[in-house]
Design a protein around this motif. Sequence first.
Motif, PDB file in Angstrom:
ATOM      1  N   THR A  87      34.416  45.312  32.900  1.00 19.80           N
ATOM      2  CA  THR A  87      35.266  46.188  32.115  1.00 19.80           C
ATOM      3  C   THR A  87      36.296  45.347  31.385  1.00 19.80           C
ATOM      4  O   THR A  87      36.542  44.164  31.699  1.00 19.80           O
ATOM      5  CB  THR A  87      35.982  47.207  33.006  1.00 19.80           C
ATOM      6  OG1 THR A  87      36.869  46.497  33.884  1.00 19.80           O
ATOM      7  CG2 THR A  87      34.977  48.036  33.807  1.00 19.80           C
ATOM      8  N   ALA A  88      36.949  45.987  30.414  1.00 22.99           N
ATOM      9  CA  ALA A  88      37.999  45.274  29.651  1.00 22.99           C
ATOM     10  C   ALA A  88      39.147  44.861  30.550  1.00 22.99           C
ATOM     11  O   ALA A  88      39.719  43.759  30.426  1.00 22.99           O
ATOM     12  CB  ALA A  88      38.497  46.173  28.505  1.00 22.99           C
ATOM     13  N   GLU A  89      39.488  45.733  31.492  1.00 19.71           N
ATOM     14  CA  GLU A  89      40.608  45.423  32.408  1.00 19.71           C
ATOM     15  C   GLU A  89      40.258  44.247  33.294  1.00 19.71           C
ATOM     16  O   GLU A  89      41.063  43.339  33.505  1.00 19.71           O
ATOM     17  CB  GLU A  89      40.917  46.662  33.246  1.00 19.71           C
ATOM     18  CG  GLU A  89      42.083  46.439  34.203  1.00 19.71           C
ATOM     19  CD  GLU A  89      42.335  47.691  35.059  1.00 19.71           C
ATOM     20  OE1 GLU A  89      43.239  47.582  35.937  1.00 19.71           O
ATOM     21  OE2 GLU A  89      41.679  48.707  34.855  1.00 19.71           O
ATOM     22  N   TYR A  90      39.006  44.233  33.813  1.00 15.22           N
ATOM     23  CA  TYR A  90      38.578  43.139  34.695  1.00 15.22           C
ATOM     24  C   TYR A  90      38.517  41.834  33.926  1.00 15.22           C
ATOM     25  O   TYR A  90      38.909  40.776  34.419  1.00 15.22           O
ATOM     26  CB  TYR A  90      37.220  43.502  35.296  1.00 15.22           C
ATOM     27  CG  TYR A  90      36.713  42.464  36.288  1.00 15.22           C
ATOM     28  CD1 TYR A  90      37.207  42.405  37.591  1.00 15.22           C
ATOM     29  CD2 TYR A  90      35.743  41.527  35.901  1.00 15.22           C
ATOM     30  CE1 TYR A  90      36.744  41.453  38.488  1.00 15.22           C
ATOM     31  CE2 TYR A  90      35.282  40.573  36.782  1.00 15.22           C
ATOM     32  CZ  TYR A  90      35.800  40.541  38.086  1.00 15.22           C
ATOM     33  OH  TYR A  90      35.355  39.590  38.968  1.00 15.22           O
ATOM     34  N   LEU A  91      38.001  41.959  32.668  1.00 20.94           N
ATOM     35  CA  LEU A  91      37.886  40.745  31.844  1.00 20.94           C
ATOM     36  C   LEU A  91      39.276  40.145  31.563  1.00 20.94           C
ATOM     37  O   LEU A  91      39.479  38.919  31.611  1.00 20.94           O
ATOM     38  CB  LEU A  91      37.181  41.077  30.539  1.00 20.94           C
ATOM     39  CG  LEU A  91      36.932  39.900  29.593  1.00 20.94           C
ATOM     40  CD1 LEU A  91      36.048  38.856  30.256  1.00 20.94           C
ATOM     41  CD2 LEU A  91      36.283  40.416  28.299  1.00 20.94           C
ATOM     42  N   GLU A  92      40.252  41.014  31.268  1.00 21.30           N
ATOM     43  CA  GLU A  92      41.612  40.531  30.980  1.00 21.30           C
ATOM     44  C   GLU A  92      42.245  39.882  32.206  1.00 21.30           C
ATOM     45  O   GLU A  92      42.896  38.829  32.116  1.00 21.30           O
ATOM     46  CB  GLU A  92      42.476  41.703  30.497  1.00 21.30           C
ATOM     47  CG  GLU A  92      43.885  41.263  30.127  1.00 21.30           C
ATOM     48  CD  GLU A  92      44.712  42.459  29.663  1.00 21.30           C
ATOM     49  OE1 GLU A  92      45.920  42.212  29.353  1.00 21.30           O
ATOM     50  OE2 GLU A  92      44.190  43.583  29.607  1.00 21.30           O
TER      51      GLU A  92
END
Length: 657
Positions: free
Chosen positions: A437-442
């Motif tokens: 997810t975008a949150e995990y990637l960030e």
Amino acid sequence: MKAIRMKPALDLSRLLLFLFLFLQLPAETAQATGAADRAAVKIGILSFQPKPETLQRWQPMADYLNRALAPDRFAILPLKEDELERSISRNELDFVLTNPSHYIYLSHIYKLSAPLLTVIRGVGDKFLHSFGGTIFTLASRDDIHDLGNLKNCRIALPFRLAFGACQMQEYELLLADKRPLRDEQFVFKALPHTNIVQAVREHEADVGFARAGILENMAAQGVIKLAEFKIINPQTPADFPYRLSTRLYPEWPLAALEHISRPEQGRLLATLLLMPDRINQTLPFGIRGFAPPASYQEVENVLRELRAAPFDVPPEFRWQDLWHLYHWSILGIGAVFFGIILLLIRLSWVKKSLETTGTALKEKSVALEKLTTELESRVLEETAKRRKQEAVLVQQAKLAAMGEMIGAIAHQWRQPLNALGLCLQNLLDASAYNELTAEYLEKTSRKAMGQINMMSRTIDDFRNFFRIEKRKVSFDTMEVSGRVLALLSPQLENQNIDWRLTCKTHQRSFTSIEKIALCAEKKVTGYGNEFEHVILNLISNAKEAILAKRMLKQAQDSAPEKGHIEIIFSRENEWLLIEVKDNGIGIDRNLRERIFEPYFTTCKTHQGTGLGLYISKVIIEEHMHGTLTLKMPEEEPEDGGACFTIKLPYQENITDD
């Protein structure tokens, strides 16, 4: 000169002497002088009184001589000073009776005889052969006490050349080294001397010069009281009845003119010596007869010192007189002059010798200067070689330090590299299971960037460590030590070695880089990266000593102990002390004197360069004007270890090279 007490008769020995002279006179002289047609013998007497009065007082003596030496006739001629001198110059007199200074003058000018007799004056029961002068003022004058007070006083006196009332007093001033009197100070009063006393009494003058005895005579007559006056420069000769301010000098002399023969002189003086008391008592001014002549040399000395007549005109210069008076001095001066000539000859020889020596010295100086230039050139060459050699050694030490730093970076990068690998693996796994997810990637990206930033800071620290500084700066030694420990701490932790920074000034210790509190008292002036190099060398040596001790323990099957490195900061007067301690294997006593030599190493865990301590000592002592020493206890400690002490001056004591 003392006063003589009265006796019933004159000294018998003196009478016999003069009677003998009288009896020895040739008979023909007596016959010649007995001629009826001979002119009267004239005795000139200095007179300050009216002539008729003086003649009347002296006539009894003339009558006595006429009876005693008949058929010779004697005449008394009272004369003033100028008349007396004029009569002598015209040869109109035969004998002269005058005061002592006038006699010296006349004798010098007109060749009078030596004194034949000296007057005696009577005072009560005493006979006085001498007299003196007084200096007096009113007893109420508190401003006049001694001869030094006379310089501005008005002085009453009879006339300038009066011996007993001026010259005697001036001589006392001369002997006392006082300033000579000035003409405008004198208040002249005609004789008798009583006029001088009245002038002082009536405030016409401040001070009076008079013959000694005037005050006493006036007091005896009831004219004055002695308490009204005080004597300046009082003298107290034995048996002298009057108050006195000067030395004593002989009374008036009787002398003969040049044309009077010695036999004629002898007849007169013998007759006067035998003159009876009844005649003596009729003489004026207290005169009581005559005595054998006194010496008048002191009177002449007074006139010479005062430059009074006849000694006021320099005598005609003659070489014979000069030789007669000063022949010993002339011989002495000649000897000195001859010695000077010899000395000049000697100096001329010495000068030539010095010139020769100077030439030789100049040649040697040129040779020495040439040698000095060659030596300076050699010194410069050797210094350049030494600096080049030191530069090579420094470069070698930097390369060795670079190896240490690369090893430290390798340790420091291992953990962040593993962390980056895990981040990448987690991203792959999340993508495979559709969990990316975008949150995990960030989140994963922030974590990876943190590791990358830490690695970047490590590279910056490495680059700053080897940066070349061209000028001295002020830096905090504790901060620099912390930066070195920041690079080495992962490696030290991996090898089970803890460290501590201690500030004795503030009684604080730090074991974490983040918690180090800087202190202004730890600042010095120098090259910061060079000081980092020194701290790196000392910590690296401490680490190697701890590892060597562990290897020794393992060989002995002993349990390895935790390593400790401590850097202690303290102050000693104007100096900063930095001690780097460890609990390693220590340094053998026999090797301690050599540890600062280049290429000497005690490292056994790996092959050391032997340059670390040498370069550190050069940096501390030559670049930072401090000292680097090994501090070891007299006895080996139980836990071993070593302590290196850096001593640096504070920043205000060092100027840029």
